[in-house]
Structure formats: C-alpha cells, structure tokens
Design an enzyme around this catalytic site. Sequence first.
Site, PDB file in Angstrom:
ATOM      1  N   GLU A 289      -0.249  -2.756   8.295  1.00 21.67           N
ATOM      2  CA  GLU A 289      -0.376  -3.558   7.066  1.00 21.67           C
ATOM      3  C   GLU A 289       0.150  -2.687   5.934  1.00 21.67           C
ATOM      4  O   GLU A 289      -0.563  -1.814   5.437  1.00 21.67           O
ATOM      5  CB  GLU A 289      -1.844  -3.935   6.839  1.00 21.67           C
ATOM      6  CG  GLU A 289      -2.425  -4.865   7.895  1.00 21.67           C
ATOM      7  CD  GLU A 289      -2.010  -6.319   7.712  1.00 21.67           C
ATOM      8  OE1 GLU A 289      -1.580  -6.678   6.594  1.00 21.67           O
ATOM      9  OE2 GLU A 289      -2.098  -7.081   8.668  1.00 21.67           O
TER      10      GLU A 289
ATOM     11  N   CYS B  87      -2.018  -4.472  -2.932  1.00 20.00           N
ATOM     12  CA  CYS B  87      -0.791  -4.526  -2.120  1.00 20.00           C
ATOM     13  C   CYS B  87      -0.003  -5.806  -2.361  1.00 20.00           C
ATOM     14  O   CYS B  87       1.213  -5.812  -2.218  1.00 20.00           O
ATOM     15  CB  CYS B  87      -1.133  -4.386  -0.646  1.00 20.00           C
ATOM     16  SG  CYS B  87      -2.301  -5.631  -0.084  1.00 20.00           S
TER      17      CYS B  87
HETATM   18  P1  NAD Z   1      -3.943   6.399   1.451  1.00 18.51           P
HETATM   19  O1  NAD Z   1      -3.310   7.535   0.771  1.00 18.51           O
HETATM   20  O2  NAD Z   1      -5.412   6.203   1.369  1.00 18.51           O
HETATM   21  O3  NAD Z   1      -3.488   6.452   2.978  1.00 18.51           O
HETATM   22  C1  NAD Z   1      -3.921   5.474   3.913  1.00 18.51           C
HETATM   23  C2  NAD Z   1      -4.601   6.170   5.084  1.00 18.51           C
HETATM   24  O4  NAD Z   1      -3.638   6.983   5.762  1.00 18.51           O
HETATM   25  C3  NAD Z   1      -5.749   7.072   4.673  1.00 18.51           C
HETATM   26  O5  NAD Z   1      -6.853   6.808   5.499  1.00 18.51           O
HETATM   27  C4  NAD Z   1      -5.191   8.455   4.849  1.00 18.51           C
HETATM   28  O6  NAD Z   1      -6.173   9.403   5.232  1.00 18.51           O
HETATM   29  C5  NAD Z   1      -4.173   8.279   5.957  1.00 18.51           C
HETATM   30  N1  NAD Z   1      -3.087   9.254   5.881  1.00 18.51           N
HETATM   31  C6  NAD Z   1      -2.468   9.687   4.757  1.00 18.51           C
HETATM   32  N2  NAD Z   1      -1.492  10.558   5.078  1.00 18.51           N
HETATM   33  C7  NAD Z   1      -1.487  10.667   6.427  1.00 18.51           C
HETATM   34  C8  NAD Z   1      -0.696  11.406   7.363  1.00 18.51           C
HETATM   35  N3  NAD Z   1       0.281  12.199   6.976  1.00 18.51           N
HETATM   36  N4  NAD Z   1      -0.965  11.256   8.670  1.00 18.51           N
HETATM   37  C9  NAD Z   1      -1.961  10.440   9.079  1.00 18.51           C
HETATM   38  N5  NAD Z   1      -2.725   9.716   8.234  1.00 18.51           N
HETATM   39  C10 NAD Z   1      -2.503   9.830   6.931  1.00 18.51           C
HETATM   40  O7  NAD Z   1      -3.358   5.000   0.945  1.00 18.51           O
HETATM   41  P2  NAD Z   1      -1.866   4.663   0.484  1.00 18.51           P
HETATM   42  O8  NAD Z   1      -0.939   4.764   1.629  1.00 18.51           O
HETATM   43  O9  NAD Z   1      -1.524   5.318  -0.790  1.00 18.51           O
HETATM   44  O10 NAD Z   1      -2.124   3.109   0.186  1.00 18.51           O
HETATM   45  C11 NAD Z   1      -1.308   2.416  -0.658  1.00 18.51           C
HETATM   46  C12 NAD Z   1      -0.262   1.642   0.140  1.00 18.51           C
HETATM   47  O11 NAD Z   1      -0.914   0.775   1.031  1.00 18.51           O
HETATM   48  C13 NAD Z   1       0.606   0.773  -0.716  1.00 18.51           C
HETATM   49  O12 NAD Z   1       1.918   0.824  -0.223  1.00 18.51           O
HETATM   50  C14 NAD Z   1       0.023  -0.613  -0.497  1.00 18.51           C
HETATM   51  O13 NAD Z   1       0.923  -1.645  -0.727  1.00 18.51           O
HETATM   52  C15 NAD Z   1      -0.390  -0.534   0.921  1.00 18.51           C
HETATM   53  N6  NAD Z   1      -1.446  -1.484   1.188  1.00 18.51           N
HETATM   54  C16 NAD Z   1      -1.205  -2.502   2.051  1.00 18.51           C
HETATM   55  C17 NAD Z   1      -2.190  -3.450   2.284  1.00 18.51           C
HETATM   56  C18 NAD Z   1      -1.983  -4.576   3.223  1.00 18.51           C
HETATM   57  O14 NAD Z   1      -2.960  -5.226   3.525  1.00 18.51           O
HETATM   58  N7  NAD Z   1      -0.783  -4.854   3.692  1.00 18.51           N
HETATM   59  C19 NAD Z   1      -3.422  -3.329   1.648  1.00 18.51           C
HETATM   60  C20 NAD Z   1      -3.626  -2.267   0.789  1.00 18.51           C
HETATM   61  C21 NAD Z   1      -2.640  -1.348   0.564  1.00 18.51           C
END
Ligand code: NAD
Length: 454
Positions: free
Chosen positions: A208, A242
């Site tokens: 997602e 998102c």
């Molecule tokens: P985040 O930084 O919290 O990362 C998401 C998860 O990935 C966390 O649990 C984190 O610990 C893990 N993570 C981070 N780096 C990692 C790595 N190198 N290896 C393994 N795991 C790792 O959140 P984010 O990515 O900044 O979230 C924002 C993004 O998420 C935006 O692009 C947003 O559009 C997208 N998003 C999508 C939805 C959806 O439902 N499609 C919903 C919310 C957010």
Amino acid sequence: MIADLVRQCRETFDRGTTRPLEWRRLQLEALIRMLTENEKEFAEALKTDLGRGPEEAWLYDVGFSITEIEMMIKNLRKWTSPRKVPTPVVAMPGSSKRVPEPLGVVLVIAPWNYPVQLLLVPSAGAIAAGNAVILKPSEVSAATSALLGRLIPKYLDSSAIRVVEGGVPETTELLNQRFDHIFYTGNGTVGRVVMRAAAEHLTPVTLELGGKSPTIVDKSADLDVAARRITWAKFVNSGQTCVAPDYVLAHRSVADSLVDKISATVSEFYGSDPSASKDYSRVISARHFDRLVGMLNSGTAAVGGQHSRDDRFISPTVLVNVSPDSPVMQEEIFGPILPVIAVDSIDEAIRFVRSRPHPLALYVFAEDQSVSDAVVSSTTSGGVTVNGTILHMTGPHLPFGGVGESGMGAYHGQAGVDVFQHLKPVLKRSTKLDPPLAYPPYTKRKFSIIKKLV
Ligand code: NAD
C-alpha cells in the site's frame, strides 16, 4: 529473539489455535475493547505524534478501525465460509467450492501518518482470516507505537499476535524471517526493500504505497463544493494522508476563483491563525518539516506559507505559478502544501496525469459528466472519487489499494479478509458415474464427443 518470536507464532498457528471462528471473534472483540477502553490514551498519543485533535484522532484512526473490525465480526462466518461455484460438464456429477483457509504467519508493517488504523485494520483482517500476526508499528509515530506495544499484549492472545516495535534494524531482522504474507504500507523505496526480502521466501506481498494524487477541476465544476472538499482532504492531518490531493490541475478560466475559495475555506476551517486552531495537526518530524519547507520555493504562496520549526507547524499553503519541473512536482508532497496549476483543457490535464506514474487516488470535479467520464476512462489510478475526495476508500464495497507505482493488492471490507486467506479450489466428484469416454484408447467417435464436451 525476533526469530524466536516468529517461530512461536508459527508453532501456535501449526497447533491450529488461530483457526476456530470463536478464537478469531474473541480477538477481534478484544481489539474493539482495546480501542474503546483506551480512546483517551490513543487521542493523547496521536496528539503527541501529530498534534492531532481528539475528534480527528477518533474519526480517522480509532473510530475508523472500530467500524472496519465490527464489520469483520458481523460477516466473519460468511466471509470465511466455503463459496460454492459451478462445476464444468467434464467433472460432473460433482460439486465445486472455494474453501478459504488461513495463510499462516502474517507480517503487517505500518507507517506513521494514521498509525492506528494502518496497523490494526490489516491486522484484524489477518486475524479474521485465521492467521497468526506480527504487527510492526512505525517508530516515527513513537508515542502511538509505544501505546500499541503496551496494549496489544494486554488484550490479545500473545501466543499468536505479537507486536515488534522498532525501526530499520528490527524491520530488517523481521524481513529475514519467512512469512506467509507481508502487508506493507509506506513509501515505495521501502516497498522495494520489502518485496526483495519477500522474494527470498516466495512470500506474497501487499504493498500500500503513495504517490502524487492529482485533482482535476473542470470549468463546469461546482467551485464552492470543490474548494471545501479539496481543503478538507488536503489539510486534514496537515496533508500527511496517502490519498490527499497532492496537486490541482484547474481549468485556467476557474483557477483564480478556486484559489480564492480555498483561501476562504481555510479561514473558515482553521481561523485566521491556523497555528492556534485545535483542529490543525503538525508535521510529524523536523526532518519532514525541513523537506516540506524546501518545497515552498517552488511557487508563490497565494495562501499560507508561514511555518515554525519549533512546533513543526506549516500553515495550510496554496502555491501558484508552479512549474511542472519544480521540486514540489517531483515527489509526493505529504504535507500541507497544495500546488494549483492552470491548464487550458481537460485533455491537457489528462496528458499531464498520464505522463506520470499511476497515482493512488485521482479526483475530478465537473458537473459536465462527459468530462468526468473522460478523465476516469483515460487515466489509471488506485481509485477515484468524482466530485469529492478521499471517500472512495471508506466503504466496504470498494477495495482500497494502488496500481503500478502506488502499490499492489487491496483491502477494506471483504477484500481485507480475502487478502489473508487462500481460496482453495476443491472439486468433489461422484464415483457413481465413470464413463470410459474420458480415457484411452481414443476412437474417432469418442474424440469428437470429447471435443464437444470440453
Ligand atoms: P515510515 O517511515 O513509518 O515507514 C513505514 C514502515 O517501514 C515503518 O514501519 C518503518 O519502520 C519501515 N521501514 C522504514 N525504512 C525501512 C527499511 N529500510 N527497511 C525495512 N523497513 C523500513 O512511513 P513512510 O514510508 O514515510 O510513510 C509515508 C508513505 O506511505 C507515503 O508515501 C504515503 O503515501 C504512504 N502511505 C500509503 C498508504 C496507503 O494506504 N496506500 C497509507 C499511508 C501512507
């Protein structure tokens, strides 16, 4: 330690603990109890992490999760029962069904922007489908992560449902283990890391992700309604949604008027000083704040533009005179900055959207239905709301997910349970009839009959 935890969950799954519907129902009910009994704690955690007010903490995290989980409880038997399907002539007499069975041990990795619902709704789907689950909240929303880490073991069966808190090292360690499904919500860069790790074990993934969700405003649009719905969707949670409208492509004849109306709506929603509004959230971290402030130079602030690093505040901002090549148009904004770009025709808007990766959501405002039809049929996105924003993701009958760069797989409603179960095809034949027709040796006559039957 993480390996042990996953092994324990697998042993529990193998013992069959998670399969009975009664166990699933009890866990789902406990989740609801956890959310309702601790509503205040969740509101406080979301206030600490995101500066969110209690109403929006409930609406978009706690209450949203409760609604989805209640629906799972209500439909638990129906959604997990065998589904009868027709049987082909060659297999007759017989009966066919698709039998849902749990996948095994599921890993759910959540981001920080709606840190309760994005962790609990997929996890509840995995539980409803009869799986053991490991939940990994985002370390970035630290207060909510700590709360979930404390409450989940208190309410749920820890032999099958575990929380692993932490950041990259812990998630990397988790991803080294074998799971039967990984459900990841977050950005596409980490999505690729998750998918590469999953490939090692041939583990299926749901991703997602996000992207730049466009909003097209036609000259036939009801501008008052468009301004309100865009303002709400863009600035709720300070733009960290998102499916927020990332940017607007407005017909040149209405662009200025739309910006004026958004400006008036911002004042209506958040007052003349949004930093004093109890309903306006904050940017999650100083790192994200700096990234967003860097984008403010991509255009002229027609609305807002004020910011303060001390409390990670950026006022609801509308940028005009934005070039498609500017930084704000290169990556997902994920903050309270809305570029409005004027276009000369809807075809130009469609070409613009088509020249970029498939977004998670697309919005089009037009009273002229031929315009909205043209936009919907000639663009690809995870989902669409016509004459509105965000709400296509709220109903149980419209599975929510991305396509291409915005992700793969979908959930919510029944789709949110199906994603965690294997619909095993089972054909049961009768032994009463076994005509030699289907077996060698083949004669000309036999073969011509077979050709007609298959
Ligand atoms: P985040 O930084 O919290 O990362 C998401 C998860 O990935 C966390 O649990 C984190 O610990 C893990 N993570 C981070 N780096 C990692 C790595 N190198 N290896 C393994 N795991 C790792 O959140 P984010 O990515 O900044 O979230 C924002 C993004 O998420 C935006 O692009 C947003 O559009 C997208 N998003 C999508 C939805 C959806 O439902 N499609 C919903 C919310 C957010």
